[in-house]
Scaffold this active site. Structure first.
Site, PDB file in Angstrom:
ATOM      1  N   ASP A 214       0.859  -1.184   0.000  1.00 40.33           N
ATOM      2  CA  ASP A 214       0.000   0.000   0.000  1.00 40.33           C
ATOM      3  C   ASP A 214       0.896   1.236   0.000  1.00 40.33           C
ATOM      4  O   ASP A 214       1.639   1.466   0.950  1.00 40.33           O
ATOM      5  CB  ASP A 214      -0.892   0.001   1.245  1.00 40.33           C
ATOM      6  CG  ASP A 214      -1.936   1.098   1.188  1.00 40.33           C
ATOM      7  OD1 ASP A 214      -1.578   2.242   0.839  1.00 40.33           O
ATOM      8  OD2 ASP A 214      -3.107   0.819   1.475  1.00 40.33           O
ATOM      9  N   GLU A 240      -0.634  -0.785  -4.595  1.00 41.71           N
ATOM     10  CA  GLU A 240      -1.856   0.001  -4.333  1.00 41.71           C
ATOM     11  C   GLU A 240      -1.579   1.495  -4.173  1.00 41.71           C
ATOM     12  O   GLU A 240      -0.621   1.909  -3.517  1.00 41.71           O
ATOM     13  CB  GLU A 240      -2.494  -0.539  -3.044  1.00 41.71           C
ATOM     14  CG  GLU A 240      -3.707   0.261  -2.565  1.00 41.71           C
ATOM     15  CD  GLU A 240      -4.465  -0.471  -1.471  1.00 41.71           C
ATOM     16  OE1 GLU A 240      -4.560  -1.713  -1.520  1.00 41.71           O
ATOM     17  OE2 GLU A 240      -4.955   0.206  -0.560  1.00 41.71           O
ATOM     18  N   GLU A 268      -9.339   4.389  -2.947  1.00 39.81           N
ATOM     19  CA  GLU A 268      -9.906   4.650  -1.612  1.00 39.81           C
ATOM     20  C   GLU A 268     -10.124   6.149  -1.372  1.00 39.81           C
ATOM     21  O   GLU A 268     -10.969   6.508  -0.549  1.00 39.81           O
ATOM     22  CB  GLU A 268      -9.034   4.028  -0.511  1.00 39.81           C
ATOM     23  CG  GLU A 268      -7.713   4.711  -0.293  1.00 39.81           C
ATOM     24  CD  GLU A 268      -6.819   3.943   0.672  1.00 39.81           C
ATOM     25  OE1 GLU A 268      -6.389   2.832   0.321  1.00 39.81           O
ATOM     26  OE2 GLU A 268      -6.554   4.455   1.768  1.00 39.81           O
ATOM     27  N   ASP A 291     -14.097   3.446  -0.590  1.00 42.12           N
ATOM     28  CA  ASP A 291     -14.413   3.323   0.836  1.00 42.12           C
ATOM     29  C   ASP A 291     -15.887   3.703   0.977  1.00 42.12           C
ATOM     30  O   ASP A 291     -16.281   4.819   0.611  1.00 42.12           O
ATOM     31  CB  ASP A 291     -13.521   4.273   1.644  1.00 42.12           C
ATOM     32  CG  ASP A 291     -13.699   4.079   3.141  1.00 42.12           C
ATOM     33  OD1 ASP A 291     -12.727   3.736   3.822  1.00 42.12           O
ATOM     34  OD2 ASP A 291     -14.838   4.278   3.636  1.00 42.12           O
ATOM     35  N   HIS A 318     -12.285  -0.364   0.384  1.00 42.91           N
ATOM     36  CA  HIS A 318     -11.288  -0.036   1.406  1.00 42.91           C
ATOM     37  C   HIS A 318     -11.958  -0.106   2.777  1.00 42.91           C
ATOM     38  O   HIS A 318     -13.037   0.473   2.983  1.00 42.91           O
ATOM     39  CB  HIS A 318     -10.783   1.387   1.149  1.00 42.91           C
ATOM     40  CG  HIS A 318      -9.940   1.937   2.254  1.00 42.91           C
ATOM     41  ND1 HIS A 318     -10.397   2.905   3.126  1.00 42.91           N
ATOM     42  CD2 HIS A 318      -8.678   1.647   2.639  1.00 42.91           C
ATOM     43  CE1 HIS A 318      -9.431   3.191   3.985  1.00 42.91           C
ATOM     44  NE2 HIS A 318      -8.389   2.435   3.718  1.00 42.91           N
ATOM     45  N   GLU A 338     -11.383  -6.378   2.640  1.00 46.67           N
ATOM     46  CA  GLU A 338     -10.223  -5.943   3.427  1.00 46.67           C
ATOM     47  C   GLU A 338     -10.569  -5.932   4.910  1.00 46.67           C
ATOM     48  O   GLU A 338     -11.671  -5.539   5.296  1.00 46.67           O
ATOM     49  CB  GLU A 338      -9.794  -4.520   3.016  1.00 46.67           C
ATOM     50  CG  GLU A 338      -8.674  -3.990   3.919  1.00 46.67           C
ATOM     51  CD  GLU A 338      -8.165  -2.595   3.573  1.00 46.67           C
ATOM     52  OE1 GLU A 338      -8.852  -1.860   2.845  1.00 46.67           O
ATOM     53  OE2 GLU A 338      -7.067  -2.256   4.067  1.00 46.67           O
TER      54      GLU A 338
HETATM   55  C1  LIG Z   1      -1.915   1.414   5.779  1.00 45.51           C
HETATM   56  C2  LIG Z   1      -2.285   2.535   4.867  1.00 45.51           C
HETATM   57  O1  LIG Z   1      -1.243   3.490   4.859  1.00 45.51           O
HETATM   58  C3  LIG Z   1      -3.577   3.222   5.240  1.00 45.51           C
HETATM   59  O2  LIG Z   1      -3.487   3.678   6.580  1.00 45.51           O
HETATM   60  C4  LIG Z   1      -4.771   2.316   5.080  1.00 45.51           C
HETATM   61  C5  LIG Z   1      -5.001   1.993   3.651  1.00 45.51           C
HETATM   62  O3  LIG Z   1      -4.657   2.716   2.752  1.00 45.51           O
HETATM   63  C6  LIG Z   1      -5.687   0.727   3.314  1.00 45.51           C
HETATM   64  O4  LIG Z   1      -6.144   0.045   4.210  1.00 45.51           O
HETATM   65  O5  LIG Z   1      -5.780   0.443   2.130  1.00 45.51           O
HETATM   66 MG   LIG Z   2      -4.842   1.712   0.762  1.00 39.64          MG
END
Ligand SMILES: C[C@H](O)[C@H](O)CC(=O)C(=O)O
Ligand SMILES: [Mg+2]
Length: 395
Positions: A214, A240, A268, A291, A318, A338
């Site tokens: 990510d 991602e 997201e 999301d 997301h 997720e």
């Molecule tokens: C972990 C990532 O930086 C962010 O906090 C969450 C994310 O982008 C995701 O779950 O996809």
């Molecule tokens: Mg992400």
């Protein structure tokens, strides 16, 4: 059946976890030198909270009907969102039937279009929309997924996002998505460290476990392309959100550049059918990741998902906890979901929106039975021990 009428709308803010899952205490993996677009400034590299990732906080929207039923939802929008709900959006809700969801969405979107379209305004509209679905489903005494057409499978399967895919594998998840730690400004040394972490996780997890990176909007096309090619040796399943959400052209180029078989995912921080139309028609990615609490709510996600289906693309929302679980279980083109690991280490599963909700279901052995979602509405309650603040009470 005579449908109840909406009599009250209330908007609260909450600090510390909840829907603003970046609003965590010190030492949490989610704030440990994660690559961001602000990483080009060394002083904002170590902590995302240092540049304000958690300034918004959680917004709780409650909508009450004249039969006493209360629907609610949570999203990331805090005090700004509370202002928008109480001072602007509530006029489109009070006095309306609980079934008027589509019309209310249309009015909320077009009435705020001159200052909205994306970002915190769409997060707020999503929160109201989800509270409306919760309300309608509670009035009908059905789970939201039943209103969406019902489950297409018996259970959800999850990948985990967190710092320890190796532990996620032991907990039964089908894959682990790591945060990328080093950005282009950290040079070749940073790129090497990014690959070393992936290599280490691959050696701990074995060949068959999905591993993803990510990149939280932190890269440029050249760096992302190089990262993808170096990561191929370690079987990276997808890369991602490498680029700015506005750089549709960059995503289209990246998708052409990555090694065959590696997937490009994003979305997201995208919102509405129009934003996702750009990603789909410009062939920016293989999987879109709206999301549910930010893209416009369930009402808009239905449209986004149908558009993706027509482009033969998967929709893997997301995070967003129950709001995504109730949707994913009803869609053929959302084959897995997720789960964001919100335990600080993370060596155990805790509810994603902890501590805000009660009855928030969690995956067991990386799975969740459809029957775990068989409660009226989204099936969750506000935790009475969490302090709510109402900054803009109307009347
Ligand atoms: C972990 C990532 O930086 C962010 O906090 C969450 C994310 O982008 C995701 O779950 O996809
Ligand atoms: Mg992400």
């Amino acid at each position: 059946m005579t449908m109840p009428t909406i009599t009250a709308v209330r908007a609260f803010t909450v600090r510390g976890g909840g829907a603003d899952y970046h609003d965590q205490g010190k030492g949490h993996w989610i704030d440990d030198h994660i690559g961001t677009p602000m990483g080009k400034y060394p002083e904002y590299r170590q902590s995302r909270q240092s540049f304000g990732i958690n300034v918004l906080g959680t917004l709780v929207v409650e909508i009450e009907a004249d039969d006493g039923t209360v629907g609610f939802a949570v999203t990331t929008a805090g005090e700004i969102g509370a202002f928008i709900v109480e001072k602007h959006l509530s006029r489109f809700l009070i006095g309306r039937k609980v079934t008027e969801i589509e019309k209310i969405w249309d009015q909320m979107y077009f009435a705020t279009q001159y200052y909205g379209r994306k970002g915190v305004v769409l997060n707020t509209i999503s929160g109201v929309d989800l509270a409306l679905w919760d309300l309608l489903a509670k009035v009908r005494q059905e789970p939201v997924h039943a209103l969406l057409g019902g489950p297409v499978r018996d259970e959800l399967q999850f990948y985990a996002t967190g710092a320890r895919p190796d532990l996620a594998k032991e907990m039964g998840f089908i894959g682990g998505k790591l945060p990328l730690h080093h950005v282009p400004a950290e040079g070749e040394e940073g790129l090497k460290k990014n690959i070393e972490l992936l290599a280490d996780m691959r050696s701990r997890c074995g060949d068959d476990f999905w591993l993803m990176y990510d990149c939280w909007m932190s890269l440029d096309v050249n760096y992302a392309t190089r990262l993808a090619h170096k990561a191929q040796e370690y079987g990276l399943k997808w890369i991602e959100e490498c680029l700015s959400p506005d750089d549709y052209w960059g995503y289209a180029e990246l998708k052409k550049n990555v090694p065959k078989g590696m997937l490009v995912t994003t979305g997201e921080h995208e919102a509405t059918r129009w934003g996702f139309r750009m990603l789909l028609e410009m062939e920016c990615c293989d999987i879109i990741q709206p999301d549910v609490g930010w893209c416009g709510g369930v009402t808009e996600l239905i449209k986004i998902s149908a558009l993706a289906d027509a482009h033969s693309k998967l929709v893997v929302p997301h995070g967003s906890s129950v709001y995504s679980y109730h949707f994913v279980i009803t869609r053929q083109n959302s084959p897995f979901a997720e789960f964001l690991m919100m335990h600080p280490v993370p060596d155990q599963v805790v509810p994603m929106f902890t501590p805000l909700l009660l009855d928030e279901p969690v995956p067991v052995n990386g799975r969740m039975k459809a029957s775990a979602l068989d409660k009226p509405g989204f099936g969750v309650r506000l935790n009475p021990e969490v302090t709510l603040h109402r900054p803009y009470p109307v009347g």
